[in-house]
Design an enzyme around this catalytic site. Sequence first.
Site, mmCIF file in Angstrom:
data_model
loop_
_atom_site.group_PDB
_atom_site.id
_atom_site.type_symbol
_atom_site.label_atom_id
_atom_site.label_comp_id
_atom_site.label_asym_id
_atom_site.label_seq_id
_atom_site.Cartn_x
_atom_site.Cartn_y
_atom_site.Cartn_z
ATOM 1 N N GLY A 1 1.073 -2.813 5.242
ATOM 2 C CA GLY A 1 1.364 -1.138 4.239
ATOM 3 C C GLY A 1 2.562 -0.240 4.599
ATOM 4 C CD GLU B 1 -3.403 -9.224 6.746
ATOM 5 O OE1 GLU B 1 -3.630 -9.105 5.385
ATOM 6 O OE2 GLU B 1 -4.668 -8.217 7.032
ATOM 7 C CG ASN C 1 -8.127 -5.460 2.501
ATOM 8 O OD1 ASN C 1 -9.497 -4.732 2.051
ATOM 9 N ND2 ASN C 1 -7.493 -5.710 3.378
ATOM 10 C CE LYS D 1 -5.255 -2.838 2.992
ATOM 11 N NZ LYS D 1 -3.707 -2.344 4.268
ATOM 12 C CB SER E 1 4.306 -5.995 3.031
ATOM 13 O OG SER E 1 4.078 -4.087 3.015
ATOM 14 N N GLY F 1 -1.999 -2.950 -1.010
ATOM 15 C CA GLY F 1 -1.206 -2.219 -1.705
ATOM 16 C C GLY F 1 -0.553 -3.199 -3.365
ATOM 17 C CD GLU G 1 -5.651 -0.843 6.780
ATOM 18 O OE1 GLU G 1 -7.276 -1.488 5.990
ATOM 19 O OE2 GLU G 1 -4.644 -1.545 6.734
ATOM 20 C CG HIS H 1 -7.524 -5.843 7.336
ATOM 21 N ND1 HIS H 1 -7.238 -4.761 8.460
ATOM 22 C CD2 HIS H 1 -6.602 -6.528 6.882
ATOM 23 C CE1 HIS H 1 -6.166 -4.881 7.814
ATOM 24 N NE2 HIS H 1 -6.436 -4.907 6.681
HETATM 25 P P1 PGA Z 1 -0.550 -4.329 2.307
HETATM 26 O O1 PGA Z 1 -1.919 -4.371 3.380
HETATM 27 O O2 PGA Z 1 -0.437 -5.584 1.316
HETATM 28 O O3 PGA Z 1 -0.234 -3.390 1.443
HETATM 29 O O4 PGA Z 1 0.528 -4.907 3.548
HETATM 30 C C1 PGA Z 1 -2.740 -6.327 3.369
HETATM 31 C C2 PGA Z 1 -3.772 -5.680 3.868
HETATM 32 O O5 PGA Z 1 -3.712 -4.918 4.707
HETATM 33 O O6 PGA Z 1 -4.534 -7.138 4.704
#
Ligand code: PGA
Length: 255
Positions: A176, A170, A13, A15, A216, A238, A100, A98
């Site tokens: 993140g 998640e 992802n 983003k 993460s 990330g 976010e 998601h």
């Molecule tokens: P992250 O993000 O691996 O940076 O924690 C995961 C996601 O938001 O799908």
Amino acid sequence: MNTQLRRTVIAGNWKMNKTPSETTAFIKELAPCVADATCDVVCCVPYVCLQNAIEAAKGTNIKIGAQNIHFEPKGAYTGEIAADMLNDLGVEYVIIGHSERRQYFAETDETCNKKVLAALAAGLKVILCVGEHKEQRLQGVTNELVGMQTKIALQNVKAEDLKNVIIAYEPVWAIGTGLTATAEQADETNGAVRAAVADVYGKDVAETVTIQYGGSMNAGNADELLAKYHVDGGLIGGASLKVPDFTSIVKSASK
Ligand code: PGA
């Protein structure tokens, strides 16, 4: 993961990262590194990078996804993108719900449900995200919450369409932040998601649904997470932005 029963899927992802030209370069660099993967490999890129990603991924085993859709098929929704438009472009996957988008763009379980139905109707595969906030984990309601998010988002989805639905657990506190759920927490909560699917569709169907972990996940912890029975892949933020890191996770999922 259980590769006898279900597909393992590693999805990046991105983003709001990378330009169209960076996308072309990235996919071209990634392709030979993941060519031998036994899992599915997906990159979910920003809308404006989709065309470049699809071109660069032609002839490779990399699939391309978007990160959102609008739930209506067309109309007066300035700035929005419909599922059919993505399908026409050659997009195969779309992330829905998601955290976010729930947090910054007021998405609810109900809008997620509408988007899931719209995506499936257009022939897209869905990566549906569910997950709890830190307070909810501390309150001991995680399993109930992810079960509820799953059941509401899947309202009116037919059993035969579930083959086009991946669910990504998640935990919001792990996204993140560098904090990862322990492999045991991921397995337990993914199991709770699977139990919710089983409540509605029966155990046999639930056993075939790919349930990812996200938050993460990285080259260092992927092996341990993916070794768990209910963890059928990852949704990677990330660590999906760097070819060596993403490749390493794909290799962990291909063992
Ligand atoms: P992250 O993000 O691996 O940076 O924690 C995961 C996601 O938001 O799908």
